[in-house]
Design a protein around this motif. Sequence first.
Motif, PDB file in Angstrom:
ATOM      1  N   GLY A  20       7.950  32.526  -6.914  1.00 37.23           N
ATOM      2  CA  GLY A  20       7.018  31.681  -6.734  1.00 37.23           C
ATOM      3  C   GLY A  20       7.154  30.486  -5.712  1.00 37.23           C
ATOM      4  N   ALA A  21       6.073  30.010  -5.388  1.00 34.99           N
ATOM      5  CA  ALA A  21       6.204  28.742  -4.543  1.00 34.99           C
ATOM      6  C   ALA A  21       6.307  27.394  -5.392  1.00 34.99           C
ATOM      7  CB  ALA A  21       4.804  28.488  -3.446  1.00 34.99           C
ATOM      8  N   PRO A  22       6.620  26.471  -5.061  1.00 31.29           N
ATOM      9  CA  PRO A  22       6.671  25.203  -5.763  1.00 31.29           C
ATOM     10  C   PRO A  22       5.536  24.569  -5.971  1.00 31.29           C
ATOM     11  CG  PRO A  22       8.028  24.700  -3.785  1.00 31.29           C
ATOM     12  CD  PRO A  22       7.529  26.338  -3.883  1.00 31.29           C
ATOM     13  N   PRO A  23       5.145  23.631  -6.848  1.00 33.26           N
ATOM     14  CA  PRO A  23       3.783  23.016  -6.740  1.00 33.26           C
ATOM     15  C   PRO A  23       3.619  22.123  -5.791  1.00 33.26           C
ATOM     16  CG  PRO A  23       4.914  22.827  -9.016  1.00 33.26           C
ATOM     17  CD  PRO A  23       6.019  23.451  -8.090  1.00 33.26           C
ATOM     18  N   HIS A  24       2.459  22.070  -5.090  1.00 33.19           N
ATOM     19  CA  HIS A  24       1.958  20.960  -4.029  1.00 33.19           C
ATOM     20  C   HIS A  24       0.757  20.506  -4.872  1.00 33.19           C
ATOM     21  CE1 HIS A  24      -0.007  24.752  -3.111  1.00 33.19           C
ATOM     22  NE2 HIS A  24      -1.063  23.746  -2.649  1.00 33.19           N
ATOM     23  N   ALA A  25       0.666  19.277  -4.317  1.00 29.17           N
ATOM     24  CA  ALA A  25      -0.291  18.214  -4.602  1.00 29.17           C
ATOM     25  C   ALA A  25      -1.164  17.693  -3.626  1.00 29.17           C
ATOM     26  CB  ALA A  25       0.206  17.313  -5.457  1.00 29.17           C
ATOM     27  N   ALA A  26      -2.600  17.400  -3.777  1.00 29.16           N
ATOM     28  CA  ALA A  26      -3.566  16.488  -2.823  1.00 29.16           C
ATOM     29  C   ALA A  26      -3.856  15.451  -3.437  1.00 29.16           C
ATOM     30  CB  ALA A  26      -4.387  17.482  -2.196  1.00 29.16           C
ATOM     31  N   VAL A  27      -3.910  14.183  -3.025  1.00 25.07           N
ATOM     32  CA  VAL A  27      -4.133  13.155  -3.494  1.00 25.07           C
ATOM     33  C   VAL A  27      -5.428  12.337  -2.955  1.00 25.07           C
ATOM     34  CG1 VAL A  27      -3.181  10.693  -4.460  1.00 25.07           C
ATOM     35  CG2 VAL A  27      -1.887  12.774  -4.817  1.00 25.07           C
ATOM     36  N   THR A  28      -6.258  11.812  -3.656  1.00 30.06           N
ATOM     37  CA  THR A  28      -7.151  10.541  -3.052  1.00 30.06           C
ATOM     38  C   THR A  28      -6.902   9.315  -3.720  1.00 30.06           C
ATOM     39  OG1 THR A  28      -8.735  12.394  -2.736  1.00 30.06           O
ATOM     40  CG2 THR A  28      -9.483  10.209  -2.411  1.00 30.06           C
ATOM     41  N   VAL A  29      -6.628   8.388  -3.201  1.00 27.33           N
ATOM     42  CA  VAL A  29      -6.261   7.043  -3.489  1.00 27.33           C
ATOM     43  C   VAL A  29      -7.518   6.108  -3.132  1.00 27.33           C
ATOM     44  CG1 VAL A  29      -4.767   4.999  -3.777  1.00 27.33           C
ATOM     45  CG2 VAL A  29      -4.142   7.441  -3.646  1.00 27.33           C
ATOM     46  N   HIS A  30      -7.900   5.326  -4.186  1.00 30.96           N
ATOM     47  CA  HIS A  30      -9.027   4.183  -3.714  1.00 30.96           C
ATOM     48  C   HIS A  30      -8.438   3.209  -4.617  1.00 30.96           C
ATOM     49  CE1 HIS A  30     -12.617   2.367  -2.519  1.00 30.96           C
ATOM     50  NE2 HIS A  30     -12.952   2.035  -3.720  1.00 30.96           N
ATOM     51  N   ARG A  77       0.886  -1.265  -0.014  1.00 28.47           N
ATOM     52  CA  ARG A  77      -0.033  -0.093  -0.120  1.00 28.47           C
ATOM     53  C   ARG A  77       0.955   1.253   0.021  1.00 28.47           C
ATOM     54  NH1 ARG A  77      -2.044   4.091   2.544  1.00 28.47           N
ATOM     55  NH2 ARG A  77      -4.227   4.435   2.385  1.00 28.47           N
ATOM     56  N   ILE A  78       0.555   2.108  -1.011  1.00 28.15           N
ATOM     57  CA  ILE A  78       1.453   3.263  -0.924  1.00 28.15           C
ATOM     58  C   ILE A  78       0.583   4.560  -0.270  1.00 28.15           C
ATOM     59  CG2 ILE A  78       2.561   4.849  -2.706  1.00 28.15           C
ATOM     60  CD1 ILE A  78       2.867   2.622  -4.635  1.00 28.15           C
ATOM     61  N   ALA A  79       1.183   4.997   0.643  1.00 30.77           N
ATOM     62  CA  ALA A  79       0.316   6.271   1.248  1.00 30.77           C
ATOM     63  C   ALA A  79      -0.204   7.426   0.369  1.00 30.77           C
ATOM     64  CB  ALA A  79       0.819   6.763   2.452  1.00 30.77           C
ATOM     65  N   ASP A  80      -1.080   7.959   0.807  1.00 31.37           N
ATOM     66  CA  ASP A  80      -1.640   9.262  -0.341  1.00 31.37           C
ATOM     67  C   ASP A  80      -0.458  10.241  -0.104  1.00 31.37           C
ATOM     68  OD1 ASP A  80      -3.875   7.429  -0.347  1.00 31.37           O
ATOM     69  OD2 ASP A  80      -5.240   9.130   0.384  1.00 31.37           O
ATOM     70  N   ARG A  81       0.165  10.472   0.944  1.00 31.40           N
ATOM     71  CA  ARG A  81       1.064  11.578   0.767  1.00 31.40           C
ATOM     72  C   ARG A  81       2.321  11.281   0.001  1.00 31.40           C
ATOM     73  NH1 ARG A  81       2.153   9.117   6.148  1.00 31.40           N
ATOM     74  NH2 ARG A  81       4.252   8.257   6.235  1.00 31.40           N
ATOM     75  N   VAL A  82       2.859   9.867  -0.070  1.00 35.27           N
ATOM     76  CA  VAL A  82       3.675   9.455  -1.143  1.00 35.27           C
ATOM     77  C   VAL A  82       3.417   9.825  -2.505  1.00 35.27           C
ATOM     78  CG1 VAL A  82       5.243   7.529  -2.123  1.00 35.27           C
ATOM     79  CG2 VAL A  82       4.673   7.760   0.560  1.00 35.27           C
ATOM     80  N   VAL A  83       2.094   9.580  -3.071  1.00 39.31           N
ATOM     81  CA  VAL A  83       1.770   9.829  -4.239  1.00 39.31           C
ATOM     82  C   VAL A  83       1.633  11.295  -4.408  1.00 39.31           C
ATOM     83  CG1 VAL A  83      -0.235   9.169  -5.733  1.00 39.31           C
ATOM     84  CG2 VAL A  83       0.225   7.580  -4.279  1.00 39.31           C
ATOM     85  N   ALA A  84       1.100  11.929  -3.273  1.00 39.59           N
ATOM     86  CA  ALA A  84       1.075  13.514  -3.514  1.00 39.59           C
ATOM     87  C   ALA A  84       2.718  14.007  -3.759  1.00 39.59           C
ATOM     88  CB  ALA A  84       0.582  14.152  -2.486  1.00 39.59           C
ATOM     89  N   LYS A  85       3.609  13.433  -3.200  1.00 37.12           N
ATOM     90  CA  LYS A  85       5.155  13.906  -3.385  1.00 37.12           C
ATOM     91  C   LYS A  85       5.336  13.652  -4.750  1.00 37.12           C
ATOM     92  CE  LYS A  85       6.584  13.937   0.974  1.00 37.12           C
ATOM     93  NZ  LYS A  85       7.513  13.521   2.354  1.00 37.12           N
ATOM     94  N   ASP A 101      -6.378   0.980  -6.644  1.00 32.63           N
ATOM     95  CA  ASP A 101      -5.301   1.370  -7.365  1.00 32.63           C
ATOM     96  C   ASP A 101      -5.568   2.481  -8.587  1.00 32.63           C
ATOM     97  OD1 ASP A 101      -3.550  -0.547  -6.462  1.00 32.63           O
ATOM     98  OD2 ASP A 101      -4.043  -2.111  -7.921  1.00 32.63           O
ATOM     99  N   VAL A 102      -6.388   3.455  -7.940  1.00 33.91           N
ATOM    100  CA  VAL A 102      -6.882   4.627  -8.650  1.00 33.91           C
ATOM    101  C   VAL A 102      -6.596   5.868  -7.942  1.00 33.91           C
ATOM    102  CG1 VAL A 102      -8.778   5.859  -9.906  1.00 33.91           C
ATOM    103  CG2 VAL A 102      -8.727   3.273 -10.040  1.00 33.91           C
ATOM    104  N   ALA A 103      -5.642   6.704  -8.473  1.00 36.87           N
ATOM    105  CA  ALA A 103      -5.296   8.073  -7.613  1.00 36.87           C
ATOM    106  C   ALA A 103      -5.958   9.226  -8.194  1.00 36.87           C
ATOM    107  CB  ALA A 103      -3.831   8.198  -7.562  1.00 36.87           C
ATOM    108  N   ARG A 104      -6.762  10.020  -7.616  1.00 40.08           N
ATOM    109  CA  ARG A 104      -7.102  11.303  -8.250  1.00 40.08           C
ATOM    110  C   ARG A 104      -6.344  12.513  -7.728  1.00 40.08           C
ATOM    111  NH1 ARG A 104     -11.417  10.143 -11.111  1.00 40.08           N
ATOM    112  NH2 ARG A 104     -12.927   8.209 -10.557  1.00 40.08           N
ATOM    113  N   VAL A 105      -5.868  13.323  -8.440  1.00 45.22           N
ATOM    114  CA  VAL A 105      -4.794  14.294  -8.205  1.00 45.22           C
ATOM    115  C   VAL A 105      -5.471  15.496  -8.212  1.00 45.22           C
ATOM    116  CG1 VAL A 105      -2.530  15.030  -8.538  1.00 45.22           C
ATOM    117  CG2 VAL A 105      -3.082  12.570  -8.889  1.00 45.22           C
ATOM    118  N   ARG A 106      -5.057  16.648  -7.422  1.00 41.80           N
ATOM    119  CA  ARG A 106      -5.170  18.016  -7.307  1.00 41.80           C
ATOM    120  C   ARG A 106      -3.726  18.397  -7.396  1.00 41.80           C
ATOM    121  NH1 ARG A 106      -9.303  21.405  -8.062  1.00 41.80           N
ATOM    122  NH2 ARG A 106     -10.707  19.767  -7.504  1.00 41.80           N
ATOM    123  N   VAL A 107      -3.151  19.281  -8.287  1.00 42.21           N
ATOM    124  CA  VAL A 107      -2.247  20.172  -8.148  1.00 42.21           C
ATOM    125  C   VAL A 107      -2.306  21.483  -8.370  1.00 42.21           C
ATOM    126  CG1 VAL A 107       0.107  20.202  -9.435  1.00 42.21           C
ATOM    127  CG2 VAL A 107      -0.889  18.011  -9.677  1.00 42.21           C
TER     128      VAL A 107
END
Length: 116
Positions: free
Chosen positions: A41-51, A16-24, A53-59
């Motif tokens: 400028g600030a570097p990009p940051h991401a939020a991820v929801t994993v269900h 299991r890969i943690a959401d925060r790892v996928v966000a990184k 083996d499917v990841a939905r990403v907001r960058v």
Amino acid sequence: MAVAERIEPAERGATRIADRVVAKIAAQAAREALETAPEGGAPPHAAVTVHQDVARVRVSVELGYPGDLGGQCRAVRRQVAERVRALAGMEVPEVAVQIERLHTADAATASRGRIR
């Protein structure tokens, strides 16, 4: 001497890969997609929801203006989806790119005191 039975991979356990790892991974991929970061400028940051083996990403990104905003967002979406798929083995049906701030060249020049 007994030969050990071969245990199928699915029966050995799960990774299991943690959401925060996928966000990184997603944030790093967004940095790779944006060839140059706007000054200050600030570097990009991401939020991820994993269900499963499917990841939905907001960058969230900050971009230079004027520029091809649509092209930069497309590049971020493509790079994030490819890198998450390759590194985490997850499908990425959705990458939402949110532009947090636009940085103009005039604002950067003004902050350095180079107004003529």
